[in-house]
Design an enzyme around this catalytic site. Structure first.
Site, PDB file in Angstrom:
ATOM      1  CG  ASN A  89      -1.522   1.254   1.588  1.00 34.54           C
ATOM      2  OD1 ASN A  89      -2.411   1.736   0.893  1.00 34.54           O
ATOM      3  ND2 ASN A  89      -1.030   1.880   2.648  1.00 34.54           N
ATOM      4  CE1 TYR A 154      -0.442   7.847  -6.650  1.00 40.24           C
ATOM      5  CE2 TYR A 154      -2.345   8.234  -8.048  1.00 40.24           C
ATOM      6  CZ  TYR A 154      -1.801   7.776  -6.849  1.00 40.24           C
ATOM      7  OH  TYR A 154      -2.622   7.246  -5.890  1.00 40.24           O
TER       8      TYR A 154
HETATM    9  P1  NAI Z   1      -0.462   8.611   3.018  1.00 41.93           P
HETATM   10  O1  NAI Z   1       0.523   9.598   2.504  1.00 41.93           O
HETATM   11  O2  NAI Z   1      -1.285   8.934   4.208  1.00 41.93           O
HETATM   12  O3  NAI Z   1       0.262   7.221   3.304  1.00 41.93           O
HETATM   13  C1  NAI Z   1       1.335   6.733   2.531  1.00 41.93           C
HETATM   14  C2  NAI Z   1       2.320   6.065   3.480  1.00 41.93           C
HETATM   15  O4  NAI Z   1       3.353   5.461   2.694  1.00 41.93           O
HETATM   16  C3  NAI Z   1       2.996   7.081   4.407  1.00 41.93           C
HETATM   17  O5  NAI Z   1       2.894   6.652   5.758  1.00 41.93           O
HETATM   18  C4  NAI Z   1       4.438   7.085   3.943  1.00 41.93           C
HETATM   19  O6  NAI Z   1       5.375   7.332   4.986  1.00 41.93           O
HETATM   20  C5  NAI Z   1       4.586   5.691   3.355  1.00 41.93           C
HETATM   21  N1  NAI Z   1       5.689   5.604   2.411  1.00 41.93           N
HETATM   22  C6  NAI Z   1       5.983   6.471   1.399  1.00 41.93           C
HETATM   23  N2  NAI Z   1       7.104   6.083   0.779  1.00 41.93           N
HETATM   24  C7  NAI Z   1       7.520   4.945   1.390  1.00 41.93           C
HETATM   25  C8  NAI Z   1       8.627   4.071   1.197  1.00 41.93           C
HETATM   26  N3  NAI Z   1       9.546   4.307   0.246  1.00 41.93           N
HETATM   27  N4  NAI Z   1       8.750   3.003   2.002  1.00 41.93           N
HETATM   28  C9  NAI Z   1       7.837   2.776   3.002  1.00 41.93           C
HETATM   29  N5  NAI Z   1       6.770   3.570   3.224  1.00 41.93           N
HETATM   30  C10 NAI Z   1       6.624   4.637   2.432  1.00 41.93           C
HETATM   31  O7  NAI Z   1      -1.397   8.299   1.776  1.00 41.93           O
HETATM   32  P2  NAI Z   1      -2.639   7.307   1.612  1.00 41.93           P
HETATM   33  O8  NAI Z   1      -3.691   8.101   0.981  1.00 41.93           O
HETATM   34  O9  NAI Z   1      -2.923   6.546   2.818  1.00 41.93           O
HETATM   35  O10 NAI Z   1      -2.049   6.354   0.470  1.00 41.93           O
HETATM   36  C11 NAI Z   1      -1.989   4.951   0.573  1.00 41.93           C
HETATM   37  C12 NAI Z   1      -2.067   4.368  -0.820  1.00 41.93           C
HETATM   38  O11 NAI Z   1      -3.341   4.693  -1.385  1.00 41.93           O
HETATM   39  C13 NAI Z   1      -1.025   4.903  -1.806  1.00 41.93           C
HETATM   40  O12 NAI Z   1      -0.544   3.848  -2.607  1.00 41.93           O
HETATM   41  C14 NAI Z   1      -1.832   5.886  -2.634  1.00 41.93           C
HETATM   42  O13 NAI Z   1      -1.270   6.067  -3.904  1.00 41.93           O
HETATM   43  C15 NAI Z   1      -3.162   5.194  -2.681  1.00 41.93           C
HETATM   44  N6  NAI Z   1      -4.290   6.028  -3.040  1.00 41.93           N
HETATM   45  C16 NAI Z   1      -4.676   7.062  -2.240  1.00 41.93           C
HETATM   46  C17 NAI Z   1      -5.745   7.848  -2.604  1.00 41.93           C
HETATM   47  C18 NAI Z   1      -6.197   8.997  -1.769  1.00 41.93           C
HETATM   48  O14 NAI Z   1      -7.064   9.742  -2.227  1.00 41.93           O
HETATM   49  N7  NAI Z   1      -5.704   9.198  -0.575  1.00 41.93           N
HETATM   50  C19 NAI Z   1      -6.501   7.591  -3.842  1.00 41.93           C
HETATM   51  C20 NAI Z   1      -6.024   6.467  -4.593  1.00 41.93           C
HETATM   52  C21 NAI Z   1      -4.959   5.723  -4.205  1.00 41.93           C
END
Ligand code: NAI
Length: 252
Positions: A89, A154
């Site tokens: 995720n 993305y």
């Molecule tokens: P968020 O920014 O709250 O969480 C992402 C997490 O991934 C963060 O805790 C960050 O520290 C961690 N992360 C980033 N790079 C990393 C790495 N290299 N190694 C380990 N951890 C890492 O964002 P959210 O919204 O919870 O995103 C989760 C997933 O959902 C992502 O894949 C995002 O693309 C996807 N997504 C989110 C949407 C939204 O509207 N929030 C919509 C569609 C998809």
């Protein structure tokens, strides 16, 4: 308790959708390895699970690096004696066109959003095979199923997630491993605020735009988490290679 005695790895487990899913998996009985770049926040999520009576360990890792992934999988095996569920995720977004984005940023987005899933599968599939099966859920995006503006890397990376999920399902289905993607629309997490900042837009108007869909609101992380719990559990036992959309009906 749909996941009693199951052992799960969640990457990006400290973020919005990741944290909600760690808590939801634990509430269904799973032991959870909370993996994130942000060590302190990962530990806080693991502590929250333990305080509620569950089992969790935090692992600080950059999921785009193979040694980190090997350490994550080894830690889960050592702590829990196996891995049944993986939620790939962790993700990042860059709101840039082809002209705007630099090559190293493109590579960074693909490293976190795509390579990390390949690396996790490379190291976790043999463990699941030996155990007779497992469930892998990958976070795609509505923008992995159709294009979106000013987010080329993305959109390309999430399109790759959706299709690599189908290919993984074909390769590993005979071993009893199901692989699906969950594809959220706009969900109320830090990522949306980060996007508003990148686009130099007012956060409130950006979030109001995100709510412009048939259900007239953004999604909440817990709503994505429940879809992941279903895909992780035996309730979805004949579902593999699917792209499950959780987006309030798409942008109207
Ligand atoms: P968020 O920014 O709250 O969480 C992402 C997490 O991934 C963060 O805790 C960050 O520290 C961690 N992360 C980033 N790079 C990393 C790495 N290299 N190694 C380990 N951890 C890492 O964002 P959210 O919204 O919870 O995103 C989760 C997933 O959902 C992502 O894949 C995002 O693309 C996807 N997504 C989110 C949407 C939204 O509207 N929030 C919509 C569609 C998809």
């Amino acid at each position: 308790m749909r996941l009693q005695n199951k052992k799960a790895i969640v990457t990006g487990g400290a973020g919005g959708i990741g944290r909600a899913t760690c808590l939801a998996l634990a509430a269904e009985g799973a032991a959870v390895a909370v993996v994130d770049l942000n060590a302190e926040a990962a530990e806080a999520v693991a502590a929250e699970i333990r305080e509620a009576g569950g089992t969790a360990v935090a692992v600080a890792a950059d999921v785009s690096r193979e040694p980190d992934i090997e350490r994550v999988v080894a830690t889960a095996v050592q702590e829990f004696d196996g891995v049944d569920v993986v939620f790939n995720n962790a993700g990042i977004i860059r709101r840039q066109t082809a002209v705007e984005i630099e090559v190293d940023e493109w590579d960074l987005v693909f490293g976190v959003n795509v390579r990390a899933i390949f690396l996790m599968c490379k190291h976790v599939v043999p463990i699941m095979e030996a155990a007779g099966g497992g469930s892998i859920v990958n976070t795609g995006s509505g923008w992995g199923l159709k294009g979106g503006g000013r987010a080329l890397s993305y959109c390309a990376s999430k399109g790759a997630v959706v299709n690599m999920t189908r290919a993984l399902a074909i390769d590993h289905g005979p071993a009893g491993i199901r692989v699906n993607s969950v594809n959220p629309g706009d969900v109320n997490t830090g990522m949306l605020r980060d996007e508003a900042r990148q686009l130099a837009q007012d956060a409130d108007s950006f979030l109001a735009e995100a709510a412009d869909r048939p259900l007239r609101r953004m999604g909440e992380p817990e709503e994505v988490a429940q879809a992941v719990v279903w895909l992780a559990s035996d309730d979805s036992s004949y579902v593999t290679g699917a792209a499950l959309v959780v987006d309030g009906g798409g942008i109207a």
